[in-house]
Design a protein around this motif. Structure first.
Motif, PDB file in Angstrom:
ATOM      1  N   UNK A  81       0.814  -1.213   0.000  1.00  0.00           N
ATOM      2  CA  UNK A  81       0.000   0.000   0.000  1.00  0.00           C
ATOM      3  C   UNK A  81       0.845   1.260   0.000  1.00  0.00           C
ATOM      4  N   UNK A  82       1.953   1.233   0.756  1.00  0.00           N
ATOM      5  CA  UNK A  82       2.832   2.399   0.780  1.00  0.00           C
ATOM      6  C   UNK A  82       3.487   2.619  -0.578  1.00  0.00           C
ATOM      7  N   UNK A  83       3.885   1.548  -1.241  1.00  0.00           N
ATOM      8  CA  UNK A  83       4.464   1.672  -2.581  1.00  0.00           C
ATOM      9  C   UNK A  83       3.394   2.153  -3.563  1.00  0.00           C
ATOM     10  N   UNK A  84       2.193   1.672  -3.399  1.00  0.00           N
ATOM     11  CA  UNK A  84       1.118   1.974  -4.329  1.00  0.00           C
ATOM     12  C   UNK A  84       0.675   3.442  -4.267  1.00  0.00           C
ATOM     13  N   UNK A  85       0.224   3.896  -3.113  1.00  0.00           N
ATOM     14  CA  UNK A  85      -0.318   5.266  -3.040  1.00  0.00           C
ATOM     15  C   UNK A  85       0.408   6.140  -2.023  1.00  0.00           C
ATOM     16  N   UNK A  86       1.572   5.781  -1.629  1.00  0.00           N
ATOM     17  CA  UNK A  86       2.513   6.458  -0.743  1.00  0.00           C
ATOM     18  C   UNK A  86       1.866   7.264   0.380  1.00  0.00           C
ATOM     19  N   UNK A  87       1.829   8.573   0.290  1.00  0.00           N
ATOM     20  CA  UNK A  87       1.418   9.409   1.418  1.00  0.00           C
ATOM     21  C   UNK A  87      -0.031   9.181   1.821  1.00  0.00           C
ATOM     22  N   UNK A  88      -0.882   8.837   0.903  1.00  0.00           N
ATOM     23  CA  UNK A  88      -2.287   8.591   1.234  1.00  0.00           C
ATOM     24  C   UNK A  88      -2.455   7.311   2.051  1.00  0.00           C
ATOM     25  N   UNK A  89      -1.443   6.459   2.094  1.00  0.00           N
ATOM     26  CA  UNK A  89      -1.508   5.196   2.828  1.00  0.00           C
ATOM     27  C   UNK A  89      -0.625   5.237   4.070  1.00  0.00           C
ATOM     28  N   UNK A  90      -0.130   6.394   4.462  1.00  0.00           N
ATOM     29  CA  UNK A  90       0.861   6.482   5.532  1.00  0.00           C
ATOM     30  C   UNK A  90       0.308   6.018   6.879  1.00  0.00           C
ATOM     31  N   UNK A  91      -0.865   6.484   7.275  1.00  0.00           N
ATOM     32  CA  UNK A  91      -1.449   6.066   8.552  1.00  0.00           C
ATOM     33  C   UNK A  91      -1.733   4.569   8.550  1.00  0.00           C
ATOM     34  N   UNK A  92      -2.263   4.070   7.463  1.00  0.00           N
ATOM     35  CA  UNK A  92      -2.524   2.636   7.338  1.00  0.00           C
ATOM     36  C   UNK A  92      -1.227   1.849   7.376  1.00  0.00           C
ATOM     37  N   UNK A  93      -0.189   2.376   6.749  1.00  0.00           N
ATOM     38  CA  UNK A  93       1.111   1.715   6.758  1.00  0.00           C
ATOM     39  C   UNK A  93       1.613   1.540   8.180  1.00  0.00           C
ATOM     40  N   UNK A  94       1.530   2.587   8.974  1.00  0.00           N
ATOM     41  CA  UNK A  94       2.016   2.519  10.351  1.00  0.00           C
ATOM     42  C   UNK A  94       1.211   1.500  11.162  1.00  0.00           C
ATOM     43  N   UNK A  95      -0.115   1.561  11.050  1.00  0.00           N
ATOM     44  CA  UNK A  95      -0.958   0.638  11.814  1.00  0.00           C
ATOM     45  C   UNK A  95      -0.753  -0.812  11.386  1.00  0.00           C
ATOM     46  N   UNK A  96      -0.721  -1.055  10.075  1.00  0.00           N
ATOM     47  CA  UNK A  96      -0.534  -2.418   9.587  1.00  0.00           C
ATOM     48  C   UNK A  96       0.870  -2.941   9.884  1.00  0.00           C
ATOM     49  N   UNK A  97       1.858  -2.061   9.847  1.00  0.00           N
ATOM     50  CA  UNK A  97       3.228  -2.477  10.152  1.00  0.00           C
ATOM     51  C   UNK A  97       3.355  -2.898  11.608  1.00  0.00           C
ATOM     52  N   UNK A  98       2.809  -2.111  12.520  1.00  0.00           N
ATOM     53  CA  UNK A  98       2.869  -2.455  13.941  1.00  0.00           C
ATOM     54  C   UNK A  98       2.117  -3.758  14.202  1.00  0.00           C
ATOM     55  N   UNK A  99       0.913  -3.878  13.651  1.00  0.00           N
ATOM     56  CA  UNK A  99       0.123  -5.095  13.857  1.00  0.00           C
ATOM     57  C   UNK A  99       0.806  -6.311  13.249  1.00  0.00           C
ATOM     58  N   UNK A 100       1.383  -6.148  12.070  1.00  0.00           N
ATOM     59  CA  UNK A 100       2.075  -7.260  11.420  1.00  0.00           C
ATOM     60  C   UNK A 100       3.300  -7.708  12.187  1.00  0.00           C
ATOM     61  N   UNK A 101       4.082  -6.753  12.673  1.00  0.00           N
ATOM     62  CA  UNK A 101       5.263  -7.116  13.452  1.00  0.00           C
ATOM     63  C   UNK A 101       4.883  -7.775  14.770  1.00  0.00           C
ATOM     64  N   UNK A 102       3.808  -7.287  15.393  1.00  0.00           N
ATOM     65  CA  UNK A 102       3.339  -7.932  16.624  1.00  0.00           C
ATOM     66  C   UNK A 102       2.857  -9.355  16.345  1.00  0.00           C
ATOM     67  N   UNK A 103       2.180  -9.549  15.235  1.00  0.00           N
ATOM     68  CA  UNK A 103       1.702 -10.875  14.885  1.00  0.00           C
ATOM     69  C   UNK A 103       2.825 -11.849  14.615  1.00  0.00           C
ATOM     70  N   UNK A 104       3.894 -11.365  14.025  1.00  0.00           N
ATOM     71  CA  UNK A 104       5.006 -12.253  13.680  1.00  0.00           C
ATOM     72  C   UNK A 104       5.901 -12.524  14.885  1.00  0.00           C
ATOM     73  N   UNK A 105       6.222 -11.495  15.678  1.00  0.00           N
ATOM     74  CA  UNK A 105       7.247 -11.644  16.709  1.00  0.00           C
ATOM     75  C   UNK A 105       6.729 -11.832  18.131  1.00  0.00           C
ATOM     76  N   UNK A 106       5.471 -11.574  18.390  1.00  0.00           N
ATOM     77  CA  UNK A 106       4.951 -11.701  19.748  1.00  0.00           C
ATOM     78  C   UNK A 106       4.794 -13.177  20.112  1.00  0.00           C
TER      79      UNK A 106
END
Length: 113
Positions: A81-106
């Motif tokens: 999403x960040x590659x696709x629409x960059x700044x318009x996806x920034x908030x979603x990028x942050x939320x999905x990145x945190x959730x994804x990292x928590x899902x993988x490493x927690x």
């Protein structure tokens, strides 16, 4: 172990991604109206943002049963999403990145301890 945090963050990331994708589609439509060719590259990228938002929501639902798989899906959605629409996806990028990292490493707590 409950994965409510990852689920909520991923779901919010997917929902905000829809808003960013629709914003990109809106700007792409205006660009196409004023462009000589009558098309805009941004509309295609906006549709890509919608696909990655759907993928983020699928990952957030999946993280409840299979945390690593759901986390990887959310990480793919965040980066795509960040590659696709960059700044318009920034908030979603942050939320999905945190959730994804928590899902993988927690790590799950053991029942006996």
């Amino acid at each position: 172990m409950s994965r409510t945090t990852e689920f909520v963050l991923g779901l919010l990331g997917g929902i905000f991604g829809f808003f960013g994708a629709f914003f990109a589609l809106f700007v792409g439509g205006i660009d196409a109206a004023f462009n000589e060719a009558g098309t805009s590259e941004l509309t295609g990228l906006g549709f890509g943002g919608i696909i990655f938002s759907i993928l983020g929501i699928i990952g957030s639902v999946r993280v409840k049963s299979k945390p690593k798989q759901g986390g990887i899906i959310m990480l793919i959605a965040a980066i795509g999403g960040l590659i696709s629409i960059s700044l318009a996806f920034l908030l979603s990028f942050i939320l999905l990145l945190i959730a994804g990292l928590m899902g993988v490493f927690r790590k799950d707590k053991s029942v006996g301890q």
